[in-house]
Design a protein around this motif. Sequence first.
Motif, PDB file in Angstrom:
ATOM      1  N   ARG A   1       0.850  -1.195   0.000  1.00 54.15           N
ATOM      2  CA  ARG A   1       0.000   0.000   0.000  1.00 54.15           C
ATOM      3  C   ARG A   1       0.881   1.239   0.000  1.00 54.15           C
ATOM      4  N   ASP A   2       0.300   2.367  -0.384  1.00 55.59           N
ATOM      5  CA  ASP A   2       1.040   3.616  -0.445  1.00 55.59           C
ATOM      6  C   ASP A   2       1.056   4.308   0.914  1.00 55.59           C
ATOM      7  N   PHE A   3       2.148   5.006   1.203  1.00 54.74           N
ATOM      8  CA  PHE A   3       2.310   5.769   2.435  1.00 54.74           C
ATOM      9  C   PHE A   3       2.542   7.240   2.100  1.00 54.74           C
ATOM     10  N   ASN A   4       2.211   8.089   3.062  1.00 54.67           N
ATOM     11  CA  ASN A   4       2.516   9.509   2.959  1.00 54.67           C
ATOM     12  C   ASN A   4       3.638   9.847   3.939  1.00 54.67           C
ATOM     13  N   MET A   5       4.521  10.773   3.555  1.00 53.11           N
ATOM     14  CA  MET A   5       5.607  11.190   4.434  1.00 53.11           C
ATOM     15  C   MET A   5       5.472  12.688   4.724  1.00 53.11           C
ATOM     16  N   ARG A   6       5.709  13.054   5.998  1.00 57.76           N
ATOM     17  CA  ARG A   6       5.633  14.454   6.393  1.00 57.76           C
ATOM     18  C   ARG A   6       6.666  14.699   7.482  1.00 57.76           C
ATOM     19  N   TRP A   7       7.049  15.961   7.651  1.00 52.51           N
ATOM     20  CA  TRP A   7       8.011  16.335   8.696  1.00 52.51           C
ATOM     21  C   TRP A   7       7.828  17.815   8.993  1.00 52.51           C
ATOM     22  N   VAL A   8       7.434  18.148  10.224  1.00 50.38           N
ATOM     23  CA  VAL A   8       7.185  19.537  10.609  1.00 50.38           C
ATOM     24  C   VAL A   8       8.376  20.135  11.359  1.00 50.38           C
ATOM     25  N   ALA A   9       9.252  19.273  11.900  1.00 48.00           N
ATOM     26  CA  ALA A   9      10.370  19.714  12.756  1.00 48.00           C
ATOM     27  C   ALA A   9       9.858  20.334  14.044  1.00 48.00           C
ATOM     28  N   SER A  10       8.696  19.876  14.485  1.00 45.96           N
ATOM     29  CA  SER A  10       8.121  20.290  15.764  1.00 45.96           C
ATOM     30  C   SER A  10       7.500  19.044  16.383  1.00 45.96           C
ATOM     31  N   LEU A  11       8.086  18.574  17.472  1.00 51.57           N
ATOM     32  CA  LEU A  11       7.625  17.329  18.097  1.00 51.57           C
ATOM     33  C   LEU A  11       6.158  17.413  18.486  1.00 51.57           C
ATOM     34  N   VAL A  12       5.736  18.535  19.068  1.00 50.81           N
ATOM     35  CA  VAL A  12       4.344  18.658  19.505  1.00 50.81           C
ATOM     36  C   VAL A  12       3.378  18.661  18.316  1.00 50.81           C
ATOM     37  N   ALA A  13       3.769  19.287  17.211  1.00 49.10           N
ATOM     38  CA  ALA A  13       2.895  19.323  16.036  1.00 49.10           C
ATOM     39  C   ALA A  13       2.712  17.933  15.454  1.00 49.10           C
ATOM     40  N   ASP A  14       3.811  17.187  15.332  1.00 45.22           N
ATOM     41  CA  ASP A  14       3.703  15.829  14.809  1.00 45.22           C
ATOM     42  C   ASP A  14       2.952  14.923  15.780  1.00 45.22           C
ATOM     43  N   ALA A  15       3.162  15.120  17.087  1.00 46.45           N
ATOM     44  CA  ALA A  15       2.448  14.303  18.071  1.00 46.45           C
ATOM     45  C   ALA A  15       0.945  14.548  17.989  1.00 46.45           C
ATOM     46  N   PHE A  16       0.538  15.807  17.853  1.00 45.67           N
ATOM     47  CA  PHE A  16      -0.893  16.102  17.776  1.00 45.67           C
ATOM     48  C   PHE A  16      -1.497  15.527  16.494  1.00 45.67           C
ATOM     49  N   HIS A  17      -0.753  15.612  15.407  1.00 42.09           N
ATOM     50  CA  HIS A  17      -1.237  15.032  14.148  1.00 42.09           C
ATOM     51  C   HIS A  17      -1.460  13.531  14.303  1.00 42.09           C
ATOM     52  N   ILE A  18      -0.523  12.834  14.965  1.00 42.84           N
ATOM     53  CA  ILE A  18      -0.656  11.393  15.167  1.00 42.84           C
ATOM     54  C   ILE A  18      -1.815  11.078  16.093  1.00 42.84           C
TER      55      ILE A  18
END
Length: 359
Positions: free
Chosen positions: A239-256
């Motif tokens: 299956r296909d995956f998406n990749m992202r990187w905000v360089a902000s731990l809290v932003a990525d944690a909230f997205h997850i």
Amino acid sequence: MPEGLKTLTRYTIEQEHRHPGSSGEFSALVNVVATATKIIANQVTRGAIVGSLGAAEPDNLPRAVHRKLDAIANDVMVAETQWTGHLAALLSEQMPAIHPVPDEHRRGKYLLAFDPLDGSSNIDVNLPVGTIFSVLRAAERVGGAPTADDFLQPGVRQVCAGFTLYGPATMLVLTTGSGVDGFTLDREIGAFVLTHPRMRIPEDTSGFAINAANERFWERPVRRYVHECLDGVEGPRGRDFNMRWVASLVADAFHILTRGGVYLYPHDDRPPVRPGRVSLLYGANPIAFIVEQAGGWATTGGERVLEVPPEHMHHQVPLIFGSRNEVERIERYHSEPDEGHVFDSSLFGSRSLFRPAPH
């Protein structure tokens, strides 16, 4: 405030009522920390108006990007919490040593470890930043000030953990060991209100967050995982995956927490060589506590984050967290021998600007 929404104050009082004999100190501490983050949110919103831009590199602080707003946020957290009588000492990413509550204030039974402004390298470009905090119980002692050793507790001993995200809305995510709840700052009434009750991370995901620029420094298990994701439907994952990187731990944690996914800040061998890049006591531990309480998992690649024994106050570790099934897959790749696992070592795989595609 829309009818039916619950304020953080009411939420914490109701939590206290579920524990007969509670003194109210803990709920008061949570609300004090929330007040501090509201003040920081206001400073972040004003940005350059409060003189937050421009580097300031103290010589005696841990390795990180330090800016004026980091120092402002740190001062706010200390000033708003040290006088309340709930804390014995504070530990911050911005301070080289612990900060015992001054003798003129009553010392309480809790310890507060925090990163006052995670993601501060994003300030100049107006991307999300946040505050991360962890609450521990202080050692019982008769007389004498707390010491740095009091903070050297594994993450499983946290009483509470949370983070505030300063984005389009100011969000507070909180756990006391009974699930995870999210609150939004209602600026009209000046209070956090419950908007994301019982947050849960899906066990499976098709998204991951990693800084691909560091690929050449990754260990083989991480490269294997990322390449399998990038191979998409034609690869072993199917299956296909998406990749992202905000360089902000809290932003990525909230997205997850809201959409699922995996965050990887793995061990790497780029100079200067260090065992990890995320601070354990005021970064990895509180995030891991939140993630596990929301049904996810957090690992260093070799062990559960919450069981890592801290070696010193600013101990850093690799951090991989998110949807449980994906994180456990990455853990398994770390424990398996390399033999038999063939994958291209370049992020461009079998096709790139520099190599012809195979015929």
